[in-house]
Design an enzyme around this catalytic site. Sequence first.
Site, PDB file in Angstrom:
ATOM      1  N   CYS A  51       0.843  -1.197   0.000  1.00 52.15           N
ATOM      2  CA  CYS A  51       0.000   0.000   0.000  1.00 52.15           C
ATOM      3  C   CYS A  51       0.880   1.250   0.000  1.00 52.15           C
ATOM      4  O   CYS A  51       1.778   1.383   0.822  1.00 52.15           O
ATOM      5  CB  CYS A  51      -0.906  -0.005   1.235  1.00 52.15           C
ATOM      6  SG  CYS A  51      -1.694   1.579   1.538  1.00 52.15           S
ATOM      7  N   CYS A  54       0.413   3.239   3.542  1.00 54.73           N
ATOM      8  CA  CYS A  54       0.776   2.681   4.851  1.00 54.73           C
ATOM      9  C   CYS A  54       2.108   3.291   5.341  1.00 54.73           C
ATOM     10  O   CYS A  54       2.964   3.663   4.542  1.00 54.73           O
ATOM     11  CB  CYS A  54       0.900   1.162   4.759  1.00 54.73           C
ATOM     12  SG  CYS A  54      -0.660   0.284   5.030  1.00 54.73           S
ATOM     13  N   ASP A  77       1.434  13.178  -5.484  1.00 54.89           N
ATOM     14  CA  ASP A  77       2.510  12.949  -6.453  1.00 54.89           C
ATOM     15  C   ASP A  77       2.017  13.099  -7.891  1.00 54.89           C
ATOM     16  O   ASP A  77       2.822  13.207  -8.815  1.00 54.89           O
ATOM     17  CB  ASP A  77       3.106  11.546  -6.259  1.00 54.89           C
ATOM     18  CG  ASP A  77       3.661  11.352  -4.843  1.00 54.89           C
ATOM     19  OD1 ASP A  77       4.373  12.257  -4.362  1.00 54.89           O
ATOM     20  OD2 ASP A  77       3.367  10.313  -4.225  1.00 54.89           O
ATOM     21  N   HIS A 114      -4.306   0.251   7.898  1.00 55.87           N
ATOM     22  CA  HIS A 114      -4.792  -0.033   6.552  1.00 55.87           C
ATOM     23  C   HIS A 114      -6.214  -0.602   6.569  1.00 55.87           C
ATOM     24  O   HIS A 114      -6.971  -0.451   5.609  1.00 55.87           O
ATOM     25  CB  HIS A 114      -3.838  -1.031   5.888  1.00 55.87           C
ATOM     26  CG  HIS A 114      -4.129  -1.285   4.447  1.00 55.87           C
ATOM     27  ND1 HIS A 114      -3.767  -0.413   3.450  1.00 55.87           N
ATOM     28  CD2 HIS A 114      -4.785  -2.311   3.832  1.00 55.87           C
ATOM     29  CE1 HIS A 114      -4.163  -0.902   2.281  1.00 55.87           C
ATOM     30  NE2 HIS A 114      -4.791  -2.042   2.484  1.00 55.87           N
ATOM     31  N   ASN A 152     -13.064  10.141  -1.363  1.00 58.67           N
ATOM     32  CA  ASN A 152     -13.676   9.147  -2.250  1.00 58.67           C
ATOM     33  C   ASN A 152     -13.508   7.812  -1.579  1.00 58.67           C
ATOM     34  O   ASN A 152     -12.384   7.407  -1.326  1.00 58.67           O
ATOM     35  CB  ASN A 152     -12.896   9.032  -3.564  1.00 58.67           C
ATOM     36  CG  ASN A 152     -13.192  10.158  -4.501  1.00 58.67           C
ATOM     37  OD1 ASN A 152     -14.298  10.673  -4.522  1.00 58.67           O
ATOM     38  ND2 ASN A 152     -12.194  10.528  -5.279  1.00 58.67           N
ATOM     39  N   SER A 160      -8.645   4.867  -5.290  1.00 54.16           N
ATOM     40  CA  SER A 160      -7.555   4.067  -5.846  1.00 54.16           C
ATOM     41  C   SER A 160      -6.989   3.112  -4.817  1.00 54.16           C
ATOM     42  O   SER A 160      -6.158   2.271  -5.152  1.00 54.16           O
ATOM     43  CB  SER A 160      -6.458   5.004  -6.351  1.00 54.16           C
ATOM     44  OG  SER A 160      -6.021   5.834  -5.293  1.00 54.16           O
ATOM     45  N   HIS A 163      -6.972   2.087   1.839  1.00 51.47           N
ATOM     46  CA  HIS A 163      -6.417   2.704   3.048  1.00 51.47           C
ATOM     47  C   HIS A 163      -7.214   3.984   3.347  1.00 51.47           C
ATOM     48  O   HIS A 163      -7.461   4.779   2.443  1.00 51.47           O
ATOM     49  CB  HIS A 163      -4.936   3.045   2.814  1.00 51.47           C
ATOM     50  CG  HIS A 163      -4.207   3.373   4.081  1.00 51.47           C
ATOM     51  ND1 HIS A 163      -3.251   2.558   4.622  1.00 51.47           N
ATOM     52  CD2 HIS A 163      -4.340   4.427   4.918  1.00 51.47           C
ATOM     53  CE1 HIS A 163      -2.809   3.114   5.747  1.00 51.47           C
ATOM     54  NE2 HIS A 163      -3.457   4.244   5.944  1.00 51.47           N
ATOM     55  N   HIS A 165      -8.272   7.386   3.574  1.00 46.79           N
ATOM     56  CA  HIS A 165      -7.603   8.620   3.165  1.00 46.79           C
ATOM     57  C   HIS A 165      -8.574   9.550   2.464  1.00 46.79           C
ATOM     58  O   HIS A 165      -9.630   9.141   1.998  1.00 46.79           O
ATOM     59  CB  HIS A 165      -6.435   8.314   2.221  1.00 46.79           C
ATOM     60  CG  HIS A 165      -6.877   7.827   0.861  1.00 46.79           C
ATOM     61  ND1 HIS A 165      -7.343   6.547   0.652  1.00 46.79           N
ATOM     62  CD2 HIS A 165      -6.948   8.457  -0.343  1.00 46.79           C
ATOM     63  CE1 HIS A 165      -7.666   6.402  -0.624  1.00 46.79           C
ATOM     64  NE2 HIS A 165      -7.453   7.542  -1.260  1.00 46.79           N
ATOM     65  N   GLN A 167      -8.586  13.706   0.261  1.00 47.19           N
ATOM     66  CA  GLN A 167      -7.750  14.607  -0.522  1.00 47.19           C
ATOM     67  C   GLN A 167      -8.140  16.053  -0.243  1.00 47.19           C
ATOM     68  O   GLN A 167      -9.235  16.321   0.249  1.00 47.19           O
ATOM     69  CB  GLN A 167      -7.950  14.350  -2.016  1.00 47.19           C
ATOM     70  CG  GLN A 167      -7.541  12.966  -2.485  1.00 47.19           C
ATOM     71  CD  GLN A 167      -7.431  12.919  -4.005  1.00 47.19           C
ATOM     72  OE1 GLN A 167      -6.878  13.827  -4.645  1.00 47.19           O
ATOM     73  NE2 GLN A 167      -7.971  11.872  -4.600  1.00 47.19           N
ATOM     74  N   HIS A 280     -17.991  22.161   2.028  1.00 44.98           N
ATOM     75  CA  HIS A 280     -18.169  23.449   1.370  1.00 44.98           C
ATOM     76  C   HIS A 280     -18.204  24.550   2.417  1.00 44.98           C
ATOM     77  O   HIS A 280     -19.171  24.673   3.174  1.00 44.98           O
ATOM     78  CB  HIS A 280     -19.485  23.462   0.575  1.00 44.98           C
ATOM     79  CG  HIS A 280     -19.417  22.726  -0.727  1.00 44.98           C
ATOM     80  ND1 HIS A 280     -20.524  22.378  -1.466  1.00 44.98           N
ATOM     81  CD2 HIS A 280     -18.344  22.290  -1.432  1.00 44.98           C
ATOM     82  CE1 HIS A 280     -20.131  21.764  -2.564  1.00 44.98           C
ATOM     83  NE2 HIS A 280     -18.826  21.684  -2.570  1.00 44.98           N
ATOM     84  N   PHE A 311     -27.186   4.732 -11.666  1.00 40.94           N
ATOM     85  CA  PHE A 311     -26.444   5.293 -12.796  1.00 40.94           C
ATOM     86  C   PHE A 311     -27.007   6.670 -13.150  1.00 40.94           C
ATOM     87  O   PHE A 311     -28.219   6.841 -13.203  1.00 40.94           O
ATOM     88  CB  PHE A 311     -26.547   4.381 -14.020  1.00 40.94           C
ATOM     89  CG  PHE A 311     -25.741   3.122 -13.882  1.00 40.94           C
ATOM     90  CD1 PHE A 311     -24.382   3.126 -14.147  1.00 40.94           C
ATOM     91  CD2 PHE A 311     -26.344   1.949 -13.458  1.00 40.94           C
ATOM     92  CE1 PHE A 311     -23.627   1.962 -13.998  1.00 40.94           C
ATOM     93  CE2 PHE A 311     -25.600   0.787 -13.311  1.00 40.94           C
ATOM     94  CZ  PHE A 311     -24.236   0.791 -13.584  1.00 40.94           C
TER      95      PHE A 311
HETATM   96  P1  H2U Z   1      -8.048   8.563  -4.460  1.00 38.42           P
HETATM   97  O1  H2U Z   1      -8.055   7.196  -3.875  1.00 38.42           O
HETATM   98  O2  H2U Z   1      -9.228   9.401  -3.993  1.00 38.42           O
HETATM   99  O3  H2U Z   1      -7.898   8.527  -5.946  1.00 38.42           O
HETATM  100  O4  H2U Z   1      -6.762   9.316  -3.870  1.00 38.42           O
HETATM  101  C1  H2U Z   1      -5.472   8.814  -3.963  1.00 38.42           C
HETATM  102  C2  H2U Z   1      -4.533   9.889  -4.486  1.00 38.42           C
HETATM  103  O5  H2U Z   1      -3.209   9.504  -4.166  1.00 38.42           O
HETATM  104  C3  H2U Z   1      -4.576  10.060  -6.004  1.00 38.42           C
HETATM  105  O6  H2U Z   1      -4.998  11.378  -6.286  1.00 38.42           O
HETATM  106  C4  H2U Z   1      -2.325   9.933  -5.161  1.00 38.42           C
HETATM  107  C5  H2U Z   1      -3.130   9.828  -6.445  1.00 38.42           C
HETATM  108  O7  H2U Z   1      -2.719  10.812  -7.367  1.00 38.42           O
HETATM  109  N1  H2U Z   1      -1.102   9.118  -5.115  1.00 38.42           N
HETATM  110  C6  H2U Z   1       0.084   9.701  -4.709  1.00 38.42           C
HETATM  111  O8  H2U Z   1       0.118  10.902  -4.476  1.00 38.42           O
HETATM  112  N2  H2U Z   1       1.207   8.922  -4.579  1.00 38.42           N
HETATM  113  C7  H2U Z   1       1.250   7.581  -4.856  1.00 38.42           C
HETATM  114  O9  H2U Z   1       2.259   6.935  -4.663  1.00 38.42           O
HETATM  115  C8  H2U Z   1       0.048   6.916  -5.420  1.00 38.42           C
HETATM  116  C9  H2U Z   1      -1.207   7.715  -5.457  1.00 38.42           C
HETATM  117 ZN    ZN Z   2      -2.291   1.022   3.716  1.00 40.32          ZN
END
Ligand code: H2U
Ligand code: ZN
Length: 345
Positions: A51, A54, A77, A114, A152, A160, A163, A165, A167, A280, A311
């Site tokens: 992950c 983590c 990143d 995690h 999300n 994605s 874990h 998290h 943003q 907001h 949908f």
């Molecule tokens: P989401 O699960 O909401 O997509 O958020 C994860 C974010 O983490 C995603 O915007 C970033 C992705 O760009 N990311 C990093 O900054 N570093 C990484 O090593 C992988 C993912």
């Molecule tokens: Zn993790």
Amino acid sequence: MVFDATEYPHRRYNPLTGEWILVSPHRTKRPWQGGQEKPPAEDRPVYDPDCYLCPGNLRANGERNPTYDDTFVFVNDFAAVLPDVPDLDDTQESLLRMRPVRGEARVICFSPRHDLTLAQMSHAEIALVVDLWAEQTGELGRRYKWVQVFENRGDLMGASNPHPHGQIWATSELGDIPAAEDRHQRAYYERHGSALLLDYVGLELEKRERLVLENESWIVAVPYWAIWPFETLLLPRKHCPRLPDLDRRERRDLAEILKRLLIRYDNLFEVSFPYSMGWHGAPYDTRDGSHWQLHAHFYPPLLRSATVKKFMVGYEMLAEAQRDITPEQAAERLRNLPDLHYKFR
Ligand code: H2U
Ligand code: ZN
């Protein structure tokens, strides 16, 4: 024939954005032979060596996470917005308009664990996430007009990584949705001398049919104009323009009501409930935030079970949003769910 909103199609107005939504309450019994989603995998390890969120692990750009103990923030990143962008004149007369945007994107880990979700974290742990949201918003708000804190959750919403998290994207320009909310709250304030969403809190507390949860400082309701089947709006009872303006009591109560809401969501279909949520607060180019009331939107995509998703297609893409069960029916279902998480039963 007498109009009954639980039987007849109607449209409802969203006073925050000025949009309408089509409600079709007679349609809830239609059969479903379409796609089914896979329920999310439930058993996750406390630590996953693969992950990228983590503690102690390597991220995609080669940086190593510290061995953090509670929350952890880093610059995304793969940031969608960047702080250094050259100027460009907006060609207002052209059909092909373009404007530069400056910003920063960060990722925040809610916990080093995690396997957890916000719903499973303690009040004290959630309160640290609330403090971090507030602190980050205040800091970025010194440089940017708009600070969007969001989460999300779940594969269905395109997260994605499981874990826990969220943003933060801060931008030099207001997005279309906050711009509409600002316009409508301002116009309402000028006309009525009171804040739109504070008047709305009063209405929901009086009518109670869309109320899901309340405590000393907050309420949760399925808004009258909800689009997503189990969409909710989380609002402070007292006027508060932005996250950093919340006092200690309100932050503590926020952790409490967030946990209760997220447990109910998980209990609805006995699945770790997917959603997009976000805050907001008043845009930072506004000195006077009297018209703006802080709030969080929760948009969950599930419709009738852990595997059937709503949908937004066809009519929704081409004309306007539409829902089947009424917001009042959705609120009643959420209200009647237990406070104890199904995994601990
Ligand atoms: P989401 O699960 O909401 O997509 O958020 C994860 C974010 O983490 C995603 O915007 C970033 C992705 O760009 N990311 C990093 O900054 N570093 C990484 O090593 C992988 C993912
Ligand atoms: Zn993790």
